[in-house]
Design a protein around this motif. Structure first.
Motif, mmCIF file in Angstrom:
data_model
loop_
_atom_site.group_PDB
_atom_site.id
_atom_site.type_symbol
_atom_site.label_atom_id
_atom_site.label_comp_id
_atom_site.label_asym_id
_atom_site.label_seq_id
_atom_site.Cartn_x
_atom_site.Cartn_y
_atom_site.Cartn_z
ATOM 1 N N TYR A 181 -40.913 -51.996 0.982
ATOM 2 C CA TYR A 181 -41.824 -52.587 1.475
ATOM 3 C C TYR A 181 -42.601 -51.891 2.254
ATOM 4 O O TYR A 181 -42.234 -50.786 2.859
ATOM 5 C CB TYR A 181 -41.565 -53.596 2.516
ATOM 6 C CG TYR A 181 -43.012 -54.781 2.576
ATOM 7 C CD1 TYR A 181 -43.403 -55.543 1.909
ATOM 8 C CD2 TYR A 181 -43.301 -54.674 3.943
ATOM 9 C CE1 TYR A 181 -44.056 -56.261 2.647
ATOM 10 C CE2 TYR A 181 -44.819 -55.058 3.829
ATOM 11 C CZ TYR A 181 -45.383 -56.208 3.745
ATOM 12 O OH TYR A 181 -46.179 -56.460 3.956
ATOM 13 N N CYS A 182 -43.705 -50.705 1.762
ATOM 14 C CA CYS A 182 -44.697 -49.224 2.773
ATOM 15 C C CYS A 182 -46.110 -50.231 2.856
ATOM 16 O O CYS A 182 -46.589 -51.063 2.847
ATOM 17 C CB CYS A 182 -44.845 -48.304 1.326
ATOM 18 S SG CYS A 182 -43.009 -48.086 0.660
ATOM 19 N N LEU A 183 -46.189 -49.156 4.386
ATOM 20 C CA LEU A 183 -47.047 -50.079 5.189
ATOM 21 C C LEU A 183 -48.351 -48.672 5.509
ATOM 22 O O LEU A 183 -47.298 -47.543 5.459
ATOM 23 C CB LEU A 183 -46.719 -50.941 5.932
ATOM 24 C CG LEU A 183 -47.695 -51.660 7.253
ATOM 25 C CD1 LEU A 183 -48.206 -53.175 5.472
ATOM 26 C CD2 LEU A 183 -47.033 -52.307 8.680
ATOM 27 N N PHE A 184 -49.124 -48.474 4.945
ATOM 28 C CA PHE A 184 -50.252 -47.968 5.300
ATOM 29 C C PHE A 184 -51.006 -47.451 6.045
ATOM 30 O O PHE A 184 -51.657 -48.702 5.980
ATOM 31 C CB PHE A 184 -50.492 -46.885 3.833
ATOM 32 C CG PHE A 184 -49.494 -46.486 2.292
ATOM 33 C CD1 PHE A 184 -49.469 -45.223 2.903
ATOM 34 C CD2 PHE A 184 -49.076 -47.474 2.131
ATOM 35 C CE1 PHE A 184 -48.601 -44.971 1.968
ATOM 36 C CE2 PHE A 184 -48.105 -46.938 0.953
ATOM 37 C CZ PHE A 184 -47.766 -45.669 0.921
ATOM 38 N N SER A 185 -51.370 -46.428 7.230
ATOM 39 C CA SER A 185 -53.179 -47.025 7.878
ATOM 40 C C SER A 185 -54.307 -47.205 6.981
ATOM 41 O O SER A 185 -54.257 -45.921 6.119
ATOM 42 C CB SER A 185 -52.953 -46.229 9.081
ATOM 43 O OG SER A 185 -53.138 -46.332 9.545
ATOM 44 N N SER A 186 -54.719 -47.159 7.866
ATOM 45 C CA SER A 186 -56.522 -47.278 6.902
ATOM 46 C C SER A 186 -56.957 -46.329 7.659
ATOM 47 O O SER A 186 -57.878 -46.387 7.424
ATOM 48 C CB SER A 186 -56.810 -49.054 6.684
ATOM 49 O OG SER A 186 -57.489 -49.396 7.659
ATOM 50 N N GLY A 187 -56.710 -46.263 8.582
ATOM 51 C CA GLY A 187 -57.800 -46.163 9.631
ATOM 52 C C GLY A 187 -56.734 -44.278 10.565
ATOM 53 O O GLY A 187 -55.593 -43.980 9.719
ATOM 54 N N GLU A 188 -57.149 -43.430 11.304
ATOM 55 C CA GLU A 188 -56.639 -42.420 11.709
ATOM 56 C C GLU A 188 -56.816 -42.556 13.295
ATOM 57 O O GLU A 188 -56.989 -43.690 14.154
ATOM 58 C CB GLU A 188 -57.736 -41.368 12.309
ATOM 59 C CG GLU A 188 -58.732 -41.196 10.268
ATOM 60 C CD GLU A 188 -59.609 -39.966 10.919
ATOM 61 O OE1 GLU A 188 -60.397 -39.506 12.236
ATOM 62 O OE2 GLU A 188 -59.937 -39.257 9.910
ATOM 63 N N TRP A 189 -55.287 -42.008 14.006
ATOM 64 C CA TRP A 189 -54.807 -42.435 14.828
ATOM 65 C C TRP A 189 -54.463 -41.274 16.027
ATOM 66 O O TRP A 189 -53.553 -40.388 14.972
ATOM 67 C CB TRP A 189 -53.491 -44.050 14.861
ATOM 68 C CG TRP A 189 -53.687 -44.468 14.591
ATOM 69 C CD1 TRP A 189 -53.335 -44.953 12.663
ATOM 70 C CD2 TRP A 189 -53.740 -45.569 14.598
ATOM 71 N NE1 TRP A 189 -53.629 -46.132 12.549
ATOM 72 C CE2 TRP A 189 -54.689 -46.821 14.123
ATOM 73 C CE3 TRP A 189 -55.155 -46.349 16.169
ATOM 74 C CZ2 TRP A 189 -54.387 -48.089 14.002
ATOM 75 C CZ3 TRP A 189 -55.171 -47.546 16.359
ATOM 76 C CH2 TRP A 189 -55.582 -48.320 15.505
#
Length: 432
Positions: free
Chosen positions: A249-257
């Motif tokens: 189960y993978c989670l990806f960021s949709s923005g920049e941090w």
């Protein structure tokens, strides 16, 4: 995620406050022993505004991988079936189906009682000891809530009570625990213990692809508890992408941090009512927030302003209202009155009745100047009534002291709704 911020010794560092205990460290160590390599740049900390959360030590660009969690570390109904209480839910004499959340809550209750002997001990010890959901409200606090919140709390209460009663029936005559010798119902599966586990699942579970199960479920088998991943806090201003494979189960960021900034994910486009009732927190300036309105509130203003139509017309109007479900989603949002609120007001207040013409008007959103004036007049009256009501609610709730943190959040929520109503009133009707 509805967790109660715990006070611990803290150390300032670049805008974050690092945790002084070893709970999360042991969780990370445990996950490493399970061959789950967490990203080196994602770490846990305490933040002044959100409590415990996760931050990145490096710059994260868009679509960066936040976490890859092996499926074997997700707690699902399948996990429950492999445990020593799995057979409780697979007996052939069950006449009722279970809910996904109910089964997971029962498992967390059991594993918590096992303590260090539980395979999931490191994860369970990382969970909050208390929650701030409205299930934690006292009787006098619930009585002090406005109706729209109190009704939602009662729904939550009925769900957990009915789930617990069914669990008690499932346990049946198993009076003593084979593990510790204590009473299964009085000590292991007491109502407070189950309610804590219910809150855990309700505030922290993620959605996964539906799968079949040997347990007879009355809802889709789509919930899972995800260790470490559930440390990410919610933001209304971000989004995340989920990629689920057979292995992970993978989670990806949709923005920049930016480096050393807290990394947020989105729990969904939820209103503050939803966030409070389900997760136990609220968000200022929530772009998805709405203030609910009842049909009765609209009718009261309409009847005070407009002439009452004939019974024939009232019946025909009501049929049109019900056919088009125009009593649903009656609310004020950041954009102003909802479409259904304006359509409902029009159908309740307009003179005469022509079903085809009225239906065309509400769906094309085309009203005459006179009709628009009537709608605006009723919206103004409705806003004034609700502003006055919310002012009284805030004043009344402020008198209740001492109070729980959950009640304090409810009071804050009502204040946010009052601010939203006043902002809409100013935007629509105040002379510039």
């Amino acid at each position: 995620m509805g967790r109660l911020q715990r006070k611990r010794k803290r150390k300032w560092k670049k805008g974050v406050v690092e945790d002084g205990d070893s709970v999360c460290s042991k969780l990370v160590q445990w996950m490493g022993e399970k061959d789950c390599a967490l990203p080196d740049n994602i770490r846990w900390a305490y933040f002044n505004d959100t409590g415990r959360g996760l931050f990145s030590t490096t710059y994260l660009q868009k679509d960066s991988l936040l976490i890859r969690l092996p499926k074997r570390l997700l707690i699902t109904v399948h996990t429950v079936l492999q445990s020593c209480i799995g057979n409780w839910f697979c007996r052939a004499d069950h006449s009722q189906a279970f809910s996904n959340q109910q089964v997971l809550a029962a498992f967390i209750t059991w594993e918590r009682h096992l303590g260090h002997e539980s395979r999931w001990d490191a994860y369970i010890r990382s969970l909050p000891r208390e929650y701030t959901t409205p299930l934690m409200l006292s009787g006098r606090e619930k009585a002090a809530l406005p109706t729209y919140l109190r009704d939602g709390v009662h729904v939550q209460e009925r769900m957990v009570v009915e789930a617990y009663k069914q669990l008690v029936s499932t346990i049946g005559k198993r009076s003593l625990c084979e593990h510790c010798g204590k009473s299964l119902l009085a000590d292991v599966f007491s109502f407070p213990s189950f309610q804590w586990a219910w809150n855990t699942v309700n505030t922290r579970a993620v959605y996964v692809k539906p799968t079949t199960s040997a347990v007879k479920l009355r809802d889709e088998n789509t919930l899972a508890l995800a260790p470490f991943l559930d440390l990410f806090n919610h933001s209304c201003l971000t989004n995340t992408t989920v990629e689920e494979t057979a292995e992970a189960y993978c989670l990806f960021s949709s923005g920049e941090w930016q480096p050393n900034s807290q990394v947020f994910i989105s729990y969904g486009p939820h209103s503050n009512c939803k966030l409070y009732l389900e997760y136990g927190f609220v968000v200022r300036s929530n772009p998805h927030d709405v203030v609910p309105v009842t049909a009765e509130e609209v009718d009261q203003v309409v009847n005070s302003i407009c002439e009452v139509t004939s019974k024939t017309f009232c019946k025909a109007r009501n049929e049109l209202i019900q056919q088009n479900r125009l009593t649903e989603n009656l609310c004020f949002s950041n954009e102003g009155p909802s479409f259904t609120l304006q359509a409902y007001i029009f159908l309740r207040a307009a003179c005469g009745f022509d079903k085809n013409l009225f239906q065309q008007k509400i769906f094309a959103y085309e009203f005459t100047e006179v009709e628009r004036d009537i709608i605006n007049k009723i919206i103004l009256g409705l806003l004034c009534d609700k502003i006055e009501d919310y002012q009284q609610q805030v004043s009344s709730m402020s008198q209740l002291s001492p109070c729980s943190e959950s009640f304090g959040l409810a009071r804050t929520l009502v204040k946010y709704h009052l601010e939203l109503l006043e902002c809409i009133h100013k935007k629509l009707f105040m002379v510039k």
